[in-house]
Design an enzyme around this catalytic site. Structure first.
Site, PDB file in Angstrom:
ATOM      1  N   ARG A  74       0.797  -1.222   0.000  1.00 16.85           N
ATOM      2  CA  ARG A  74       0.000   0.000   0.000  1.00 16.85           C
ATOM      3  C   ARG A  74       0.833   1.277   0.000  1.00 16.85           C
ATOM      4  O   ARG A  74       0.382   2.307  -0.492  1.00 16.85           O
ATOM      5  CB  ARG A  74      -0.953  -0.010   1.205  1.00 16.85           C
ATOM      6  CG  ARG A  74      -1.977  -1.135   1.121  1.00 16.85           C
ATOM      7  CD  ARG A  74      -3.017  -1.036   2.215  1.00 16.85           C
ATOM      8  NE  ARG A  74      -3.983  -2.119   2.131  1.00 16.85           N
ATOM      9  CZ  ARG A  74      -5.031  -2.264   2.943  1.00 16.85           C
ATOM     10  NH1 ARG A  74      -5.234  -1.377   3.913  1.00 16.85           N
ATOM     11  NH2 ARG A  74      -5.850  -3.275   2.808  1.00 16.85           N
ATOM     12  N   ASP A 177     -15.517   8.992  10.022  1.00 20.72           N
ATOM     13  CA  ASP A 177     -14.418   8.057   9.816  1.00 20.72           C
ATOM     14  C   ASP A 177     -13.115   8.838   9.895  1.00 20.72           C
ATOM     15  O   ASP A 177     -13.104  10.069   9.783  1.00 20.72           O
ATOM     16  CB  ASP A 177     -14.545   7.356   8.457  1.00 20.72           C
ATOM     17  CG  ASP A 177     -13.811   6.023   8.435  1.00 20.72           C
ATOM     18  OD1 ASP A 177     -14.458   4.989   8.700  1.00 20.72           O
ATOM     19  OD2 ASP A 177     -12.594   6.016   8.168  1.00 20.72           O
TER      20      ASP A 177
END
Length: 307
Positions: A74, A177
């Site tokens: 990632r 979030d």
């Protein structure tokens, strides 16, 4: 899951193309020497430990050594994009206040966001029969999806609230979030048809628009629901913004990534945001044993604030 908070727009414009009615563990290993290759090069055990410590401090999430491949996969491309030659140099960059955008990018890439519509359906059945059936008198019912990811949980709740009280009824719905990337997706309210499999057909027809032409294979949540959902960036491990008190808070399948001290801190903050008599929903694989005395279990993975 999980810096500060800021209000996000309640709804986003439809993407190009027409729409029509649809019908986180243990501390990292400190042994240093082994190397793991990724798109951006190699990461040593010492570099991984530094990154794991940084992510824990930023989000409360612990990365185990087993996650090295995930980190390389990632973040590797970001090393090249930022012109850093090592993970150590990349860590130095994202800790620099001048590179707050890249810091957020790294958090977005390293946090796991898995969700879908009507996930763990017994929770929603219980919500309907025990909370929505007896709404508070004289004020709006307030619900917070505290780790909303890309928004499926928020819009699941919005559909149920609209069914019980109408799209203009006395209810408020907030989704939050840590990741700005998933919040942008939640704002837009656009999903592949594959991700909509859990939506009951009647609700799919009533509250979703099916894409045609360039938008074939996608759907958009109907505007009346998108306009009722508020989205904000919130880090649950930091001091919470003033969101008011809630009747219901959902925090599902998040605390599995936290250690016990972080769980205790997060639950304590959520309880203070919950009205007495309000309910906290967590994931079926989670529990709150020993974390908070003022929450009482009323059903599997559902707790009520007693005081």
């Amino acid at each position: 899951m999980n810096t500060g908070s800021r209000r996000q727009p309640g709804a986003a414009a439809a993407p190009p193309g027409a729409m029509r009615a649809a019908g986180a563990r243990t501390p990292p290993d400190t042994a240093a020497d082994s190397l793991l290759s990724g798109p951006g090069g190699q990461i040593s055990d010492a570099e991984f430990e530094q990154l794991a410590r940084w992510l824990y401090e930023a989000s409360g999430i612990r990365l185990t050594p087993a996650k090295k491949a995930l980190v390389c996969g990632r973040l590797g491309k970001r090393l090249a994009a930022c012109g850093t030659g090592s993970y150590r140099a990349y860590l130095t960059l994202i800790q620099d206040p001048r590179h707050a955008a890249e810091r957020q990018h790294a958090i977005d890439l390293l946090t796991t966001n898995e969700t879908y519509f009507f996930r763990e359906p017994r929770h929603f059945e219980w919500l309907e029969s025990h909370v929505l059936a007896s709404p508070p008198a004289g004020r709006a019912l307030r619900i917070w999806s505290a780790a909303c990811s890309s928004g499926e949980e928020v819009y699941t709740l919005a559909m149920l609230l609209a069914e019980h009280f109408g799209t203009r009824g006395a209810w408020e719905l907030i989704g939050s979030d840590l990741s700005t990337r998933v919040l942008a997706s939640a704002q837009a309210g656009v999903y592949t048809l594959e991700r909509a499999r859990g939506i009951p057909p009647a609700l799919l027809r009533r509250y979703c628009l099916r894409g045609v032409g360039a938008q074939a294979g996608r759907l958009m949540i109907e505007r009346s629901l998108r306009e009722r959902a508020q989205f904000r960036q919130v880090n649950l491990t930091e001091a919470l913004p003033d969101l008011g008190l809630f009747d219901v808070i959902f925090l599902r399948n998040v605390m599995i990534y936290f250690d016990v001290p972080t769980k205790r801190h997060v639950v304590g903050q959520l309880v203070r945001a919950l009205r007495p008599g309000g309910h906290l929903f967590i994931g079926h694989s989670e529990n709150l044993h020993g974390l908070c005395d003022s929450l009482q279990s009323v059903a599997p993975s559902i707790y009520r604030r007693s005081s």
